[in-house]
Design an enzyme around this catalytic site. Structure first.
Site, PDB file in Angstrom:
ATOM      1  N   GLU A 154       0.816  -1.220   0.000  1.00 47.20           N
ATOM      2  CA  GLU A 154       0.000   0.000   0.000  1.00 47.20           C
ATOM      3  C   GLU A 154       0.849   1.269   0.000  1.00 47.20           C
ATOM      4  O   GLU A 154       0.667   2.154   0.832  1.00 47.20           O
ATOM      5  CB  GLU A 154      -0.967  -0.026   1.189  1.00 47.20           C
ATOM      6  CG  GLU A 154      -1.909  -1.220   1.151  1.00 47.20           C
ATOM      7  CD  GLU A 154      -2.860  -1.307   2.337  1.00 47.20           C
ATOM      8  OE1 GLU A 154      -2.829  -0.399   3.198  1.00 47.20           O
ATOM      9  OE2 GLU A 154      -3.627  -2.276   2.408  1.00 47.20           O
ATOM     10  N   GLU A 262      -6.228 -10.608  -1.302  1.00 43.96           N
ATOM     11  CA  GLU A 262      -7.011 -10.375  -0.082  1.00 43.96           C
ATOM     12  C   GLU A 262      -8.502 -10.301  -0.411  1.00 43.96           C
ATOM     13  O   GLU A 262      -9.218  -9.446   0.101  1.00 43.96           O
ATOM     14  CB  GLU A 262      -6.556  -9.088   0.614  1.00 43.96           C
ATOM     15  CG  GLU A 262      -5.087  -9.072   0.990  1.00 43.96           C
ATOM     16  CD  GLU A 262      -4.660  -7.800   1.728  1.00 43.96           C
ATOM     17  OE1 GLU A 262      -5.539  -7.084   2.267  1.00 43.96           O
ATOM     18  OE2 GLU A 262      -3.449  -7.521   1.768  1.00 43.96           O
TER      19      GLU A 262
END
Length: 327
Positions: A154, A262
């Site tokens: 991220e 995810e």
């Protein structure tokens, strides 16, 4: 895992589009996905969930790869400088070894769940030393036991710029090179990933930035093997064609593989799960899918009921649709 994209139930290829919902079958998701030409179908977990007998039984029977949800994040492993706590991560790795599962290591360098002693560092040389030591200790401890490492996680804003973090603020984008080179030296056999969310449209600024920078870093010799698309989706309004196109654009950067890392989808509509399944099946470099949990009751998005098993650990329609589509 903050901004959630949406996925439209547009057409999937014929063999999946016509899949009827069947009762739960004995073949595992992992076995079926491997038979379809992929490497794995996985989930995330940690010690407490692996000690929950209902959850553990599903992990053992359905999934081939386990990602630690929290136990390998910096705050869990090195809460104070040089003082490592390995019990949670060791438990998961030992469980995987004993049950013939593989492990995706998650995550080495991330702005979140970062101890204040790291985020408050103000000197570039100190941070470089701290970061490389952390990577060497963690990757070195599990050398030969981790299939993939999410090396950086991220790192981009939604507009494609770099996220404000202690790593970028002190080291610039070079922190990416340092992290990957350190991880490669610590375990040359592990596949090294850059991982992010909202990589769900090829035209989206964040996806374009990911593709552009990965191409640049690969050209400079940074050892990036794969790109992970987290795929945290909201409701059925995001184009599955765009999702597949985004996966293709990531695969075309020059990495050797991509993965859905995810996955969870609000409401867990069968058509939405089949669309993501199909996107991976149709992309040669997509090696696998990880769903972000087993039961809705244990999900970080529990109120969205986003997973394949309900709060009573019973298979939902989306699970049955996937099994039927792959059978």
């Amino acid at each position: 895992m903050v901004h959630l994209k949406t996925l439209a139930g547009s057409a999937v290829f014929a063999s999946l589009a016509t899949a009827a919902v069947l009762p739960r079958q004995s073949a595992s998701l992992n076995d079926l996905f491997v038979a379809a030409g992929k490497s794995y179908f996985g989930t995330c977990s940690d010690q407490a969930l692996l000690q929950n007998s209902q959850n553990e039984a599903i992990v053992a029977s359905q999934f081939g790869v386990i990602t630690p949800e929290n136990s390998m994040k910096w705050d869990a492993l090195e809460p104070s400088q040089g003082n490592f706590g390995w019990s949670g991560a060791d438990y998961l790795v030992d469980y995987a070894t004993q049950h013939n599962k593989k492990v995706r290591g998650h995550t080495l360098v991330w702005h979140s769940q970062l101890p204040s002693w790291v985020s408050s560092i103000g000197d570039a040389n100190t941070l470089r030393s701290v970061m490389t030591n952390h990577i060497n200790e963690v990757v070195g401890r599990y050398k030969g036991k981790i299939m993939h490492w999410d090396v950086v996680n991220e790192i981009f804003n939604e507009d494609g710029t770099f996220r404000n973090s202690v790593f970028y603020n002190l080291l610039g984008e070079d922190f990416v090179r340092i992290a990957f080179e350190t991880a490669r030296a610590a375990d040359p056999d592990a596949k090294l990933y850059i991982n992010d969310y909202n990589l769900d449209s090829a035209s989206y600024a964040k996806t374009q930035a990911m593709a552009s920078y990965v191409k640049k870093w690969l050209a400079e010799g940074v050892p990036i093997d794969g790109i992970g698309s987290q795929a945290h989706y909201s409701s059925s309004h995001w184009s599955s064609t765009e999702a597949a196109g985004a996966l293709s654009s990531l695969a075309n950067t020059g990495v050797s593989e991509v993965a859905i890392t995810e996955l969870d989808i609000a409401g867990a509509a069968s058509s939405d799960y089949l669309n993501l399944l199909n996107a991976c099946l149709n992309e040669q470099k997509c090696v696998g899918i990880t769903v972000w949990g087993v039961s809705d009751k244990d999900s970080w998005r529990a109120s969205d009921s986003p997973l394949l098993f309900d709060g009573n650990y019973q298979p939902k329609d989306a699970y049955n649709a996937i099994v039927n589509a792959l059978s």
